[in-house]
Design a protein around this motif. Structure first.
Motif, PDB file in Angstrom:
ATOM      1  N   ALA A  79       0.829  -1.202   0.000  1.00 43.45           N
ATOM      2  CA  ALA A  79       0.000   0.000   0.000  1.00 43.45           C
ATOM      3  C   ALA A  79       0.864   1.254   0.000  1.00 43.45           C
ATOM      4  O   ALA A  79       0.555   2.239  -0.682  1.00 43.45           O
ATOM      5  CB  ALA A  79      -0.935  -0.007   1.203  1.00 43.45           C
ATOM      6  N   ALA A  80       1.955   1.228   0.754  1.00 41.30           N
ATOM      7  CA  ALA A  80       2.865   2.382   0.774  1.00 41.30           C
ATOM      8  C   ALA A  80       3.493   2.586  -0.597  1.00 41.30           C
ATOM      9  O   ALA A  80       3.610   3.719  -1.076  1.00 41.30           O
ATOM     10  CB  ALA A  80       3.947   2.185   1.834  1.00 41.30           C
ATOM     11  N   ALA A  81       3.887   1.514  -1.236  1.00 37.55           N
ATOM     12  CA  ALA A  81       4.479   1.615  -2.575  1.00 37.55           C
ATOM     13  C   ALA A  81       3.446   2.094  -3.597  1.00 37.55           C
ATOM     14  O   ALA A  81       3.744   2.922  -4.452  1.00 37.55           O
ATOM     15  CB  ALA A  81       5.052   0.269  -2.997  1.00 37.55           C
ATOM     16  N   LEU A  82       2.226   1.593  -3.476  1.00 34.65           N
ATOM     17  CA  LEU A  82       1.169   1.996  -4.401  1.00 34.65           C
ATOM     18  C   LEU A  82       0.835   3.473  -4.230  1.00 34.65           C
ATOM     19  O   LEU A  82       0.497   4.156  -5.194  1.00 34.65           O
ATOM     20  CB  LEU A  82      -0.075   1.130  -4.179  1.00 34.65           C
ATOM     21  CG  LEU A  82      -1.216   1.294  -5.171  1.00 34.65           C
ATOM     22  CD1 LEU A  82      -0.740   0.987  -6.586  1.00 34.65           C
ATOM     23  CD2 LEU A  82      -2.374   0.386  -4.790  1.00 34.65           C
ATOM     24  N   ALA A  83       0.958   3.988  -3.014  1.00 36.99           N
ATOM     25  CA  ALA A  83       0.665   5.401  -2.761  1.00 36.99           C
ATOM     26  C   ALA A  83       1.651   6.318  -3.476  1.00 36.99           C
ATOM     27  O   ALA A  83       1.346   7.484  -3.718  1.00 36.99           O
ATOM     28  CB  ALA A  83       0.686   5.681  -1.265  1.00 36.99           C
ATOM     29  N   THR A  84       2.819   5.827  -3.828  1.00 27.04           N
ATOM     30  CA  THR A  84       3.803   6.652  -4.526  1.00 27.04           C
ATOM     31  C   THR A  84       3.668   6.559  -6.037  1.00 27.04           C
ATOM     32  O   THR A  84       4.346   7.288  -6.749  1.00 27.04           O
ATOM     33  CB  THR A  84       5.243   6.245  -4.144  1.00 27.04           C
ATOM     34  OG1 THR A  84       5.470   4.906  -4.551  1.00 27.04           O
ATOM     35  CG2 THR A  84       5.476   6.396  -2.658  1.00 27.04           C
TER      36      THR A  84
END
Length: 139
Positions: A79-84
């Motif tokens: 999710a953190a990677a997708l947010a970027t």
């Protein structure tokens, strides 16, 4: 036998290794151009960091509830990677992350005002002491 001059000498590394290094350099350059909001990059704003953190929290909680702690950890990172990332999925993830971050900020203000976490901790300690006394054998 005469050896070739140093400028014409064969390189110490074979061609496949050299290609690997070149590919890594190209990928690194592409990543730097494509995503100026990398975690290690100083260009990431505090709003983007909040969105990424909130997305990681909600992804981790959802993964942990649905499957378990290991999947929760992986879901948080995903999710953190997708947010970027750019695109619709990145927009939705950032929006969700912002909502979670705002909720966390509000909960922190409520806790500071009403000392909810301190009261809950005292209650847990009191309950644990009561259980401990009940389980202790009578002498």
């Amino acid at each position: 036998m005469i050896s070739p001059p140093p400028s014409e000498a064969q390189p110490l590394l074979s061609a496949p290794f050299e290609e690997d290094y070149q590919v890594q350099e190209v990928q690194k350059e592409e990543l730097q151009r494509a995503s100026p909001t990398d975690v290690g990059d100083s260009k990431m704003s505090s709003n983007q960091m909040r969105a990424m953190g909130g997305a990681a929290v909600i992804g981790g909680i959802a993964g942990m509830i649905l499957v378990g702690p290991i999947v929760g950890l992986a879901a948080a990172g995903g999710a953190a990677a997708l947010a970027t990332s750019k695109g619709k999925a990145g927009d939705v993830t950032r929006a969700t992350g912002n909502v979670v971050a705002d909720a966390g900020a509000r909960l922190k203000k409520i806790d500071q005002k009403h000392h909810v976490s301190a009261k809950a901790a005292k209650g847990v300690v009191k309950s644990a002491n009561w259980v401990s006394k009940k389980l202790k054998p009578k002498s």
